[in-house]
Scaffold this motif. Structure first.
Motif, PDB file in Angstrom:
ATOM      1  N   TRP A   1       0.650   4.879   4.328  1.00 53.33           N
ATOM      2  CA  TRP A   1       1.300   3.904   4.101  1.00 53.33           C
ATOM      3  C   TRP A   1       1.157   2.644   4.789  1.00 53.33           C
ATOM      4  CZ3 TRP A   1       3.682   2.785  -0.108  1.00 53.33           C
ATOM      5  CH2 TRP A   1       4.464   1.886  -0.356  1.00 53.33           C
ATOM      6  N   VAL A   2       0.486   2.538   5.898  1.00 48.02           N
ATOM      7  CA  VAL A   2      -0.043   1.567   6.397  1.00 48.02           C
ATOM      8  C   VAL A   2      -1.169   0.844   5.813  1.00 48.02           C
ATOM      9  CG1 VAL A   2      -1.026   0.675   8.655  1.00 48.02           C
ATOM     10  CG2 VAL A   2       0.872   2.170   9.162  1.00 48.02           C
ATOM     11  N   ARG A   3      -1.972   1.693   5.246  1.00 48.25           N
ATOM     12  CA  ARG A   3      -2.953   1.409   4.640  1.00 48.25           C
ATOM     13  C   ARG A   3      -2.607   0.861   3.098  1.00 48.25           C
ATOM     14  NH1 ARG A   3      -7.262  -0.233   4.073  1.00 48.25           N
ATOM     15  NH2 ARG A   3      -9.023   0.486   2.805  1.00 48.25           N
ATOM     16  N   ALA A   4      -1.667   1.245   2.664  1.00 48.64           N
ATOM     17  CA  ALA A   4      -1.102   0.815   1.298  1.00 48.64           C
ATOM     18  C   ALA A   4      -0.595  -0.615   1.534  1.00 48.64           C
ATOM     19  CB  ALA A   4       0.217   1.565   1.099  1.00 48.64           C
ATOM     20  N   ASP A   5       0.011  -0.819   2.767  1.00 47.31           N
ATOM     21  CA  ASP A   5       0.431  -2.130   3.074  1.00 47.31           C
ATOM     22  C   ASP A   5      -0.673  -3.470   3.351  1.00 47.31           C
ATOM     23  OD1 ASP A   5       2.569  -3.597   4.015  1.00 47.31           O
ATOM     24  OD2 ASP A   5       1.829  -3.947   6.164  1.00 47.31           O
ATOM     25  N   SER A   6      -1.775  -2.844   3.605  1.00 46.32           N
ATOM     26  CA  SER A   6      -2.876  -3.753   3.820  1.00 46.32           C
ATOM     27  C   SER A   6      -3.176  -4.139   2.128  1.00 46.32           C
ATOM     28  CB  SER A   6      -4.150  -3.221   4.277  1.00 46.32           C
ATOM     29  OG  SER A   6      -4.465  -2.009   3.700  1.00 46.32           O
ATOM     30  N   PHE A   7      -3.151  -3.151   1.271  1.00 49.89           N
ATOM     31  CA  PHE A   7      -3.587  -3.292  -0.308  1.00 49.89           C
ATOM     32  C   PHE A   7      -2.674  -4.398  -0.794  1.00 49.89           C
ATOM     33  CE2 PHE A   7      -5.762   0.907  -0.380  1.00 49.89           C
ATOM     34  CZ  PHE A   7      -7.021   0.541  -0.178  1.00 49.89           C
ATOM     35  N   PHE A   8      -1.251  -4.109  -0.241  1.00 49.68           N
ATOM     36  CA  PHE A   8      -0.514  -5.150  -0.888  1.00 49.68           C
ATOM     37  C   PHE A   8      -0.714  -6.609  -0.413  1.00 49.68           C
ATOM     38  CE2 PHE A   8       3.375  -1.896  -1.218  1.00 49.68           C
ATOM     39  CZ  PHE A   8       3.363  -2.574  -2.635  1.00 49.68           C
ATOM     40  N   GLU A   9      -1.178  -6.734   1.057  1.00 52.26           N
ATOM     41  CA  GLU A   9      -1.280  -8.050   1.553  1.00 52.26           C
ATOM     42  C   GLU A   9      -2.570  -8.559   0.578  1.00 52.26           C
ATOM     43  OE1 GLU A   9      -1.812  -7.659   5.474  1.00 52.26           O
ATOM     44  OE2 GLU A   9       0.372  -7.182   5.890  1.00 52.26           O
ATOM     45  N   THR A  10      -3.612  -7.846   0.253  1.00 46.61           N
ATOM     46  CA  THR A  10      -4.684  -8.558  -0.476  1.00 46.61           C
ATOM     47  C   THR A  10      -4.324  -8.479  -1.922  1.00 46.61           C
ATOM     48  OG1 THR A  10      -5.475  -6.162  -0.455  1.00 46.61           O
ATOM     49  CG2 THR A  10      -6.321  -7.634   1.376  1.00 46.61           C
ATOM     50  N   GLY A  11      -3.299  -8.132  -2.361  1.00 48.72           N
ATOM     51  CA  GLY A  11      -2.912  -8.142  -3.790  1.00 48.72           C
ATOM     52  C   GLY A  11      -3.755  -6.876  -4.828  1.00 48.72           C
ATOM     53  N   ASN A  12      -4.300  -6.112  -4.174  1.00 49.32           N
ATOM     54  CA  ASN A  12      -4.851  -4.941  -4.770  1.00 49.32           C
ATOM     55  C   ASN A  12      -3.881  -3.951  -5.101  1.00 49.32           C
ATOM     56  OD1 ASN A  12      -6.587  -2.958  -6.048  1.00 49.32           O
ATOM     57  ND2 ASN A  12      -7.752  -2.740  -3.850  1.00 49.32           N
ATOM     58  N   TYR A  13      -3.059  -4.333  -6.227  1.00 45.25           N
ATOM     59  CA  TYR A  13      -1.916  -3.441  -6.533  1.00 45.25           C
ATOM     60  C   TYR A  13      -2.173  -2.021  -7.129  1.00 45.25           C
ATOM     61  CZ  TYR A  13       1.075  -7.713  -5.707  1.00 45.25           C
ATOM     62  OH  TYR A  13       1.557  -8.795  -5.184  1.00 45.25           O
ATOM     63  N   ASP A  14      -3.143  -1.870  -7.885  1.00 49.85           N
ATOM     64  CA  ASP A  14      -3.770  -0.807  -8.455  1.00 49.85           C
ATOM     65  C   ASP A  14      -4.121   0.256  -7.288  1.00 49.85           C
ATOM     66  OD1 ASP A  14      -3.525  -1.556 -11.142  1.00 49.85           O
ATOM     67  OD2 ASP A  14      -5.279  -2.665 -11.113  1.00 49.85           O
ATOM     68  N   ALA A  15      -4.619  -0.276  -6.397  1.00 44.82           N
ATOM     69  CA  ALA A  15      -4.846   0.715  -5.254  1.00 44.82           C
ATOM     70  C   ALA A  15      -3.449   1.466  -4.513  1.00 44.82           C
ATOM     71  CB  ALA A  15      -5.754   0.096  -4.132  1.00 44.82           C
ATOM     72  N   VAL A  16      -2.507   0.476  -4.656  1.00 45.55           N
ATOM     73  CA  VAL A  16      -1.265   1.219  -4.071  1.00 45.55           C
ATOM     74  C   VAL A  16      -0.689   2.324  -4.786  1.00 45.55           C
ATOM     75  CG1 VAL A  16       0.969   0.431  -3.356  1.00 45.55           C
ATOM     76  CG2 VAL A  16      -0.706  -1.317  -3.066  1.00 45.55           C
ATOM     77  N   LEU A  17      -0.877   2.227  -6.109  1.00 44.60           N
ATOM     78  CA  LEU A  17      -0.182   3.439  -6.840  1.00 44.60           C
ATOM     79  C   LEU A  17      -0.562   4.801  -6.380  1.00 44.60           C
ATOM     80  CD1 LEU A  17      -0.366   2.118 -10.522  1.00 44.60           C
ATOM     81  CD2 LEU A  17       1.564   2.093  -9.020  1.00 44.60           C
ATOM     82  N   PRO A  18      -1.810   5.132  -6.361  1.00 48.66           N
ATOM     83  CA  PRO A  18      -2.012   6.421  -5.791  1.00 48.66           C
ATOM     84  C   PRO A  18      -1.573   6.705  -4.314  1.00 48.66           C
ATOM     85  CG  PRO A  18      -4.146   5.302  -6.134  1.00 48.66           C
ATOM     86  CD  PRO A  18      -3.208   4.485  -6.676  1.00 48.66           C
ATOM     87  N   LEU A  19      -1.595   5.801  -3.701  1.00 42.50           N
ATOM     88  CA  LEU A  19      -0.897   5.911  -2.417  1.00 42.50           C
ATOM     89  C   LEU A  19       0.289   6.201  -2.357  1.00 42.50           C
ATOM     90  CD1 LEU A  19      -2.879   3.313  -0.069  1.00 42.50           C
ATOM     91  CD2 LEU A  19      -3.086   5.822  -0.335  1.00 42.50           C
ATOM     92  N   ILE A  20       1.370   5.436  -3.106  1.00 42.46           N
ATOM     93  CA  ILE A  20       2.638   5.663  -3.260  1.00 42.46           C
ATOM     94  C   ILE A  20       2.888   7.320  -3.427  1.00 42.46           C
ATOM     95  CG2 ILE A  20       4.647   5.340  -4.870  1.00 42.46           C
ATOM     96  CD1 ILE A  20       3.688   2.322  -4.820  1.00 42.46           C
ATOM     97  N   ARG A  21       1.934   7.824  -4.554  1.00 43.12           N
ATOM     98  CA  ARG A  21       2.304   9.110  -4.952  1.00 43.12           C
ATOM     99  C   ARG A  21       1.888  10.034  -3.862  1.00 43.12           C
ATOM    100  NH1 ARG A  21       4.475  12.795  -7.881  1.00 43.12           N
ATOM    101  NH2 ARG A  21       5.926  11.567  -6.560  1.00 43.12           N
ATOM    102  N   LEU A  22       0.867   9.798  -3.271  1.00 39.81           N
ATOM    103  CA  LEU A  22       0.151  10.828  -2.220  1.00 39.81           C
ATOM    104  C   LEU A  22       1.475  10.912  -1.013  1.00 39.81           C
ATOM    105  CD1 LEU A  22      -3.498   9.825  -1.367  1.00 39.81           C
ATOM    106  CD2 LEU A  22      -2.370  11.954  -2.444  1.00 39.81           C
ATOM    107  N   VAL A  23       2.012   9.550  -0.561  1.00 39.70           N
ATOM    108  CA  VAL A  23       2.698   9.465   0.555  1.00 39.70           C
ATOM    109  C   VAL A  23       4.408  10.331   0.090  1.00 39.70           C
ATOM    110  CG1 VAL A  23       4.281   7.939   2.149  1.00 39.70           C
ATOM    111  CG2 VAL A  23       1.860   7.360   1.305  1.00 39.70           C
ATOM    112  N   THR A  24       4.690   9.996  -1.285  1.00 38.28           N
ATOM    113  CA  THR A  24       5.943  10.735  -1.418  1.00 38.28           C
ATOM    114  C   THR A  24       5.816  11.966  -1.740  1.00 38.28           C
ATOM    115  OG1 THR A  24       5.417  10.190  -3.693  1.00 38.28           O
ATOM    116  CG2 THR A  24       7.118   8.872  -2.526  1.00 38.28           C
ATOM    117  N   TRP A  25       4.352  12.430  -1.766  1.00 39.71           N
ATOM    118  CA  TRP A  25       4.210  14.127  -1.646  1.00 39.71           C
ATOM    119  C   TRP A  25       4.535  14.663  -0.297  1.00 39.71           C
ATOM    120  CZ3 TRP A  25       0.481  17.259   0.251  1.00 39.71           C
ATOM    121  CH2 TRP A  25       0.638  18.873  -0.355  1.00 39.71           C
TER     122      TRP A  25
END
Lengths: 460, 262
Positions: free
Chosen positions: A68-92
């Motif tokens: 999720w910390v990694r996802a946060d860095s993707f949010f900051e750089t605007g790489n929204y597509d990369a956040v999606l699989p991380l959301i799935r992984l973290v919630t799993w």
């Protein structure tokens, strides 16, 4: 000396194991599943083996935290597509991370937009599916019921029974606090859903509770504020119920009185659609409501778009959380803002190929307006179910049972939308489609910032 | 019984002198001590992560200790020929086997108690001396102990007919399978399209293999909002379930060991 056979021993062992298996299935597993399971479902294919190993070893929450910390860095750089699989992984990995569900739902539902800031609504069923999964896995807290209800109420702005359902569920949880913003929203959702009496009843219940809290702790300013807010909301609703003729309807004397919602106001809706350039539409039209605030929904979609319904989509159809939208299908939804009884909007879909692939042959363009989602000052005339609204050509009482809505549909072909063949921009015809009731205007330009004094009783 | 306890006492003494076990234990304790420093890695409530992580450290370390401790028990005795000096005395093989097992479980219990003490110490410091939910937290390693006792019985059973290396992977595999069994069943029960053969295989595996996942009771500790129903009943049932498996594995192990040429 002959040794005893081991067979009876092993048979006894097998019987013991059989009994253990039965105990496991009937007594232990149901209890474990209810209390001790973290409610993981399936194993995501995107989880790399080392993460999976650590997760199996019990380090789920830690791995989820790192991801999720990694996802946060993707949010900051605007790489929204990369956040999606991380959301799935973290919630799993850690289904109890409520924030990730909440942010995930918001991200999927709101953040994927085109150049004109229109959301990619093809993602919305996934956002809802993520919310549903979050509710299932965190049914002990109000939070995800509230957040999922919010997506229905604020983003989908249709199918209000869903918002009511989720917020009612949220209200049943003990941990929901007394913030009026949360509780009052359910009362608002009731109104949007046409459950006016339920809305008033809820305000009354909230007011009683707020008065008690204020009486117990008068020195706490928020208690005073809460009581006032709820009282004001209830007053406003009662005034609206009176002026819109709701009480008169319940008493059966609506026809005898002069109420704001009668006689029904003719909105005189009409529209013209011009395909100015490939994938660029100009939509002009008339709407005979002077006060500012009307937004007419416009949808352009494949004619056979899966799960489409008139004026929208069955947003709740998805049960699994797959984060890939249907890349071969087109679904555009926007609002036409009315000023001075006209609207004029250019919709440019040419710069977002992924969002508007236009692969199908036939398309429908829909116009939809429901008083349920109208601003309060307009709803004061139209009332909650559209009793105070009419239109000679486009009034529809079928597509939303119990409501009077404005609905119109036009059909377009791929060639028209992409300006191909006979419709080519080089010497071909310009596709122009008109709805019945369209009134051309000489002053119909984009420069329409002049707002006259609102008055619903003004002559059109 | 005296014979059994005598062998068990000797086994505990041997176990606490073995360097490899002490190194594993040291690593576990070290991780437990530094775990609070890793809380910054997550956006989630720090104590939730810390609870999950420290309990996982105990679980993982205990599992490695349980396998490493028991997989050498019988093969080492045979290889060093020390078994002859024991069996030539009035000691039955089953007594030797049980003594060894109880010794292994005793040593395991000591090591887990040490790790739990460190865990409690870390949380007591973090909670500034207040007891808080430490009693609940300590219940989890207690259930892990039952789990590890089953794992020790599994490894001990395999040690009667396999080499230590094979035993390590075999026991590790059984542990891994048993640990994912409940989540697997949960997924399977939600999957209405699951093939009947898959369900049949799952039923068979669930009957034959011990279900280690039953002892993963950390969820309400990590996620305090989780409501707990009939906790005592659940603990009793799962402990009973574990004891039956331990007895079954010990009986099977004794039968094989009894017939083995040494």
């Amino acid at each position: 000396m002959k040794r005893k056979s081991v067979l009876p021993f092993f048979l006894c062992i097998l019987i013991c194991l059989g009994l253990c298996g039965t105990l496991q299935r009937t007594a232990i597993f149901p209890n474990w599943s209810k209390t001790y399971s973290v409610k993981q479902e399936g194993i995501p294919s995107t989880l790399s083996p080392e993460y999976l190993l650590f997760a199996m070893a019990g380090f789920r929450e830690l791995i989820a935290g790192i991801l999720w910390v990694r996802a946060d860095s993707f949010f900051e750089t605007g790489n929204y597509d990369a956040v999606l699989p991380l959301i799935r992984l973290v919630t799993w990995l850690d289904p109890k991370q409520i924030d990730v569900y909440t942010i995930g739902m918001w991200h999927i539902g709101y953040n994927f937009t085109d150049e004109q800031h229109r959301s990619d609504r093809r993602y919305l069923p996934s956002a809802i599916a993520l919310g549903k999964e979050g509710c299932r896995r965190n049914s002990e807290t109000y939070e995800l019921f509230f957040e999922t209800g919010w997506v229905w109420f604020h983003k989908i702005v249709d199918d209000f029974p869903q918002a009511v359902k989720y917020w009612e569920e949220a209200g049943k949880r003990d941990d929901i606090d007394f913030t009026p913003a949360r509780r009052n929203l359910l009362a608002n959702a009731y109104q949007r859903n046409g459950q006016i009496q339920e809305s008033a009843d809820l305000y009354k219940t909230l007011l009683t509770a707020a008065e008690k809290r204020f009486k117990d702790q008068p020195e706490v300013f928020t208690n005073f504020q809460n009581r006032d807010t709820i009282e004001q909301n209830l007053d406003t609703l009662l005034v609206r119920m009176t002026q819109r003729g709701w009480f008169a309807k319940q008493g059966g004397h609506f026809e005898q009185g002069a109420y704001d919602s009668r006689p029904p106001w003719d909105v005189k809706f009409g529209a013209r659609v011009t395909v100015e350039r490939p994938k660029v539409l100009r939509i002009q039209g008339n709407w005979n409501v002077l006060p500012v605030g009307t937004r007419i929904r416009v949808i352009l979609r494949d004619k056979d778009y899966p799960h489409a319904v008139p004026g929208g989509m069955d947003w709740d159809w998805k049960t699994d959380v797959s984060l890939d939208p249907p890349t071969d299908e087109t679904f555009m939804q926007d609002d036409l803002f009315v000023r001075n009884r006209r609207f004029n909007r250019q919709i440019d879909m040419s710069r977002d190929v992924g969002m508007y692939p236009f692969k199908g042959e036939n398309y429908v363009l829909e116009f939809f307006y429901s008083p349920r989602s109208a601003a309060h000052h307009i709803q004061d005339k139209f009332s909650w179910n559209g009793e105070g609204m009419t239109d000679a050509n486009h009034l529809n009482t079928e597509i939303r049972p119990g409501q009077r809505v404005i609905f119109a549909q036009l059909e377009l072909t791929r060639d028209q939308l992409l300006r191909l063949g006979d419709w080519s921009t080089e010497g071909g015809k310009t596709p122009v489609l008109e709805l019945k009731g369209f009134v051309p205007s000489a002053t119909n330009t984009a420069d329409q910032d002049l707002v006259r004094i609102p008055n619903l009783r003004a002559e059109p | 019984m005296r014979v059994i306890f005598s062998i068990a006492g000797t086994t505990i003494g041997e176990a606490v002198r073995r360097r490899i076990l002490l190194i594993i234990l040291f690593i576990g304790v070290l991780f437990l001590a530094i775990a609070p420093g890793l809380g910054a890695l997550t956006a989630r409530q720090e104590t939730s992560i810390l609870r999950g992580m420290t309990l996982s450290i105990i679980l993982l370390t205990s599992a490695v200790i349980a396998i490493v401790l028991t997989m050498y028990m019988i093969p080492n005795e045979i290889e060093r020929r020390t078994i002859y000096t024991i069996l030539c005395k009035p000691v039955q093989r089953w007594q030797f086997y049980l003594g060894k097992y109880l010794g292994a479980v005793g040593a395991l219990g000591l090591m887990m108690a040490l790790m739990t003490a460190v865990l409690i110490f870390v949380f007591a410091i973090m909670q500034k001396g207040s007891a808080g939910d430490i009693p609940q937290l300590a219940q989890v390693p207690a259930m892990y102990f039952v789990q590890m006792s089953i794992l020790a019985a599994v490894a001990m059973f395999f040690s009667t007919f396999t080499s230590p290396l094979v035993n390590f992977f075999l026991s590790g595999g059984v542990y891994l399978l048993g640990s994912v069994m409940n989540p697997f069943f949960e997924t399977l029960s939600n999957d209405k399209d699951a093939h009947v053969v898959t369900k049949g295989f799952a039923w068979f595996a669930n009957t034959v293999l011990p279900n280690f996942a039953n002892y993963q009771v950390a969820n309400p500790i990590i996620n305090p909002t989780q409501q707990i129903d009939t906790q005592f009943g659940y603990y009793i049932t799962t402990i009973g379930y574990g004891l039956v498996y331990i007895v079954a594995l010990c009986v099977a192990g004794i039968l094989i060991f009894d017939r083995r040429e040494v």
